[in-house]
Write an enzyme that holds these catalytic residues in place. Structure first.
Site, PDB file in Angstrom:
ATOM      1  NE  ARG A 170       8.700  10.539   3.426  1.00  0.00           N
ATOM      2  CZ  ARG A 170       8.951  10.208   2.740  1.00  0.00           C
ATOM      3  NH1 ARG A 170       8.088  10.705   1.213  1.00  0.00           N
ATOM      4  NH2 ARG A 170       9.318   9.560   2.359  1.00  0.00           N
ATOM      5  CG  HIS A 211       9.623   3.265   2.369  1.00  0.00           C
ATOM      6  ND1 HIS A 211       9.927   2.565   1.759  1.00  0.00           N
ATOM      7  CD2 HIS A 211       9.255   4.078   2.228  1.00  0.00           C
ATOM      8  CE1 HIS A 211      10.226   2.039   0.785  1.00  0.00           C
ATOM      9  NE2 HIS A 211       9.460   3.613   0.512  1.00  0.00           N
ATOM     10  CG  HIS A 246       6.226   0.899   3.076  1.00  0.00           C
ATOM     11  ND1 HIS A 246       5.630   2.287   3.178  1.00  0.00           N
ATOM     12  CD2 HIS A 246       6.662   1.368   1.586  1.00  0.00           C
ATOM     13  CE1 HIS A 246       5.602   3.293   2.661  1.00  0.00           C
ATOM     14  NE2 HIS A 246       5.840   3.094   1.470  1.00  0.00           N
ATOM     15  N   GLY A 255       4.721  -0.157  -2.481  1.00  0.00           N
ATOM     16  CA  GLY A 255       4.190   0.625  -2.700  1.00  0.00           C
ATOM     17  C   GLY A 255       4.593   0.947  -4.115  1.00  0.00           C
ATOM     18  CG  ASN A 256       5.569   3.793  -7.555  1.00  0.00           C
ATOM     19  OD1 ASN A 256       6.176   2.767  -8.503  1.00  0.00           O
ATOM     20  ND2 ASN A 256       6.155   5.504  -8.047  1.00  0.00           N
ATOM     21  NE  ARG A 303      13.184   3.948  -6.414  1.00  0.00           N
ATOM     22  CZ  ARG A 303      12.551   4.784  -5.194  1.00  0.00           C
ATOM     23  NH1 ARG A 303      12.499   4.265  -4.231  1.00  0.00           N
ATOM     24  NH2 ARG A 303      11.939   5.399  -4.636  1.00  0.00           N
ATOM     25  CG  ASP A 327      -0.122   1.647 -10.735  1.00  0.00           C
ATOM     26  OD1 ASP A 327      -1.051   0.740 -10.479  1.00  0.00           O
ATOM     27  OD2 ASP A 327      -0.531   3.147 -10.324  1.00  0.00           O
ATOM     28  NE  ARG A 374      -3.088   1.406  -8.801  1.00  0.00           N
ATOM     29  CZ  ARG A 374      -3.296   3.035  -8.699  1.00  0.00           C
ATOM     30  NH1 ARG A 374      -4.607   3.666  -7.933  1.00  0.00           N
ATOM     31  NH2 ARG A 374      -2.399   3.337  -8.763  1.00  0.00           N
ATOM     32  CD  GLU A 414      -1.917   1.579   3.028  1.00  0.00           C
ATOM     33  OE1 GLU A 414      -3.368   2.276   2.890  1.00  0.00           O
ATOM     34  OE2 GLU A 414      -1.074   1.770   3.614  1.00  0.00           O
ATOM     35  CG  ASN A 415      -4.887   0.139  -1.637  1.00  0.00           C
ATOM     36  OD1 ASN A 415      -6.618   0.476  -1.725  1.00  0.00           O
ATOM     37  ND2 ASN A 415      -4.001   1.243  -1.881  1.00  0.00           N
TER      38      ASN A 415
HETATM   39  P1  AMP Z   1       2.673   4.606  -3.058  1.00  0.00           P
HETATM   40  O1  AMP Z   1       3.729   4.696  -3.519  1.00  0.00           O
HETATM   41  O2  AMP Z   1       2.618   3.426  -1.845  1.00  0.00           O
HETATM   42  O3  AMP Z   1       1.395   5.749  -3.207  1.00  0.00           O
HETATM   43  O4  AMP Z   1       1.663   3.150  -3.992  1.00  0.00           O
HETATM   44  C1  AMP Z   1       0.654   3.586  -4.945  1.00  0.00           C
HETATM   45  C2  AMP Z   1       0.918   2.402  -6.346  1.00  0.00           C
HETATM   46  O5  AMP Z   1       0.034   1.866  -5.376  1.00  0.00           O
HETATM   47  C3  AMP Z   1       0.772   2.390  -7.148  1.00  0.00           C
HETATM   48  O6  AMP Z   1       1.313   2.852  -8.004  1.00  0.00           O
HETATM   49  C4  AMP Z   1       0.145   1.515  -7.592  1.00  0.00           C
HETATM   50  O7  AMP Z   1       0.740   0.420  -8.289  1.00  0.00           O
HETATM   51  C5  AMP Z   1      -0.373   0.869  -6.021  1.00  0.00           C
HETATM   52  N1  AMP Z   1      -1.802   0.699  -5.892  1.00  0.00           N
HETATM   53  C6  AMP Z   1      -2.991   1.600  -5.773  1.00  0.00           C
HETATM   54  N2  AMP Z   1      -3.691   1.132  -5.554  1.00  0.00           N
HETATM   55  C7  AMP Z   1      -4.129  -0.101  -5.989  1.00  0.00           C
HETATM   56  C8  AMP Z   1      -5.178  -1.215  -6.030  1.00  0.00           C
HETATM   57  N3  AMP Z   1      -6.496  -1.056  -5.616  1.00  0.00           N
HETATM   58  N4  AMP Z   1      -4.431  -2.426  -6.492  1.00  0.00           N
HETATM   59  C9  AMP Z   1      -3.131  -2.412  -6.612  1.00  0.00           C
HETATM   60  N5  AMP Z   1      -2.502  -1.855  -7.231  1.00  0.00           N
HETATM   61  C10 AMP Z   1      -2.649  -0.329  -5.979  1.00  0.00           C
END
Ligand code: AMP
Length: 392
Positions: free
Chosen positions: A88, A177, A203, A205-206, A236, A278, A280, A329-330
């Site tokens: 990658r 991404h 997409h 995530g973080n 960011r 995060d 969460r 996803e979560n």
């Molecule tokens: P990634 O960069 O795709 O690995 O996403 C990481 C981010 O996903 C973490 O910093 C969390 O903010 C978020 N995340 C993971 N699990 C959960 C969850 N159960 N509920 C809310 N956010 C989550």
């Protein structure tokens, strides 16, 4: 055919080995803290997870240990069984619109692009060099995060800056991404049952980006010259008025480098909440009534909704909206709020269906104007697919 999918960071090396074309994952894992003390690696195989603490002075040693483990677990009996290694690479600039074999010319271009991805491109080269040394007979390929976005048109990828900045310094939108957006778009087309679709892929995530995908090709994406554009992310800032930068430099005496560090590492959810990057932790803060966590999430969601609305107009409609990556996803709550804000477009959430994490699922009701899906991303399989095709 056995293919290794590799994601090398400056101090980490993630791997996944596939039997292709079946796309069966034979073994996966990650080497962490390479080049620093307390290094270790974890391996997942047959549902089992093993962790080992071992000195990892460099990526080459990590690769050598990986090969020993592959033999130990009888994933391969000889090195020659590994026909391809796909790496990658974050930044491919305007040079690469598809996966390539890692020739010396290609590697030097990746190196040349390091100023646009200083943390990522040099690490990928270290990974490629280590793999070349340890598995010399395998075909080494490079899969670019930016390649999928190369189909954007000039009017989309240019900034309204002096045109010479684009000509002389390559200042334009490259996105990121891309491998994830491509995977999700392909999967969405399979779920919808046609290829000529208008999709909005999120997409989140973080890091986070939204893409507008038209007939499988990227039409627009929210990240820019670097991954610090578009959405509000964990640390960011995403889109800001560029003049903030000289203004704060003058006010505080900070250097460009210091400002860059703040925009990339101390902004976003962390900067606004003062609590965490995060989502969460932000959700926990909201539960506890923390005003700045509430504000941070409001801003975060608003930006995503605004991009979806923009791309809905740009695509002249939309066949599906897809959510992927950690938050997509979560986070049941974030998805719910996004879809509720889009009710003006006729979106209707299916609360029960949305009550899942990490699964591929339709989360809108049958009378929703646009279906929304959760599609767990799989960048590794995309790397393996492209590498397999080049090996063949
Ligand atoms: P990634 O960069 O795709 O690995 O996403 C990481 C981010 O996903 C973490 O910093 C969390 O903010 C978020 N995340 C993971 N699990 C959960 C969850 N159960 N509920 C809310 N956010 C989550």
């Amino acid at each position: 055919m056995k293919i290794l999918s590799i994601n090398a960071g400056s101090s980490s090396l993630k791997f996944q080995m596939y039997e292709m074309p079946e796309e069966t994952v034979l073994i996966s894992g990650v080497f962490e803290r390479i080049g620093i003390e307390n290094s270790f690696y974890t391996i997942k195989m047959n549902g089992e997870k093993i962790k080992k603490e071992v000195a990892l002075p460099n990526h080459k040693i990590a690769f050598q240990i990986l090969i020993d483990e592959l033999k130990e677990y009888h994933v391969v009996d000889s090195l020659d069984e590994i026909k391809g290694v796909g790496h990658r690479v974050v930044q491919g600039g305007a040079y690469f619109d598809k996966t390539e074999i890692a020739t010396e010319d290609v590697i030097s271009k990746i190196d040349e692009l390091s100023s646009l991805a200083p943390l990522h491109n040099p690490a990928a080269i270290v990974g490629i060099r280590a793999a070349q040394e340890v598995i010399p007979n395998a075909v080494q390929t490079v899969v670019f995060d930016t390649a999928f976005h190369q189909t954007m048109e000039e009017e989309t990828y240019l900034y309204a800056l002096p045109y010479e900045w684009y000509q002389n310094y390559g200042v334009r939108k490259y996105g990121a991404h891309g491998t994830s957006h491509k995977y999700v778009a392909l999967r969405a087309n399979q779920l919808i049952g046609k290829e000529n679709t208008k999709l909005i892929t999120c997409h989140i995530g973080n890091g986070g980006s939204v893409s507008a995908v038209w007939n499988g090709k990227c039409k627009n994406t929210s990240m820019g010259l670097t991954p610090n554009a578009g959405l509000i992310m964990g640390t960011r800032c995403g889109d800001i008025d560029a003049t903030i930068i000289p203004y704060i430099m003058e006010k505080t005496g900070m250097t460009a480098k210091e400002i860059d560090n703040i925009l990339n590492k101390q902004s976003g959810l962390l900067g606004i909440s003062g609590v965490s990057n995060d989502s969460r932790d932000i959700e926990d803060g909201i539960q506890a009534g923390n005003e700045r966590c509430i504000l941070a999430q409001e801003m975060y969601i608003k930006r995503i909704v605004n991009y979806i609305a923009q791309y809905y107009v740009e695509l002249d409609g939309c066949d599906a909206i897809c959510f992927t990556a950690g938050v997509g996803e979560n986070s049941i709550g974030v998805r719910k709020k996004i879809i509720e804000r889009l009710s003006v477009l006729g979106l209707k959430l299916d609360e029960e269906a949305n009550n899942v994490r990490g699964q591929e699922v339709l989360i809108t009701s049958p009378d929703s104007s646009i279906p929304c899906y959760v599609i767990p991303t799989d960048e590794e399989v995309m790397i393996a697919r492209d590498t397999y095709l080049l090996c063949k």
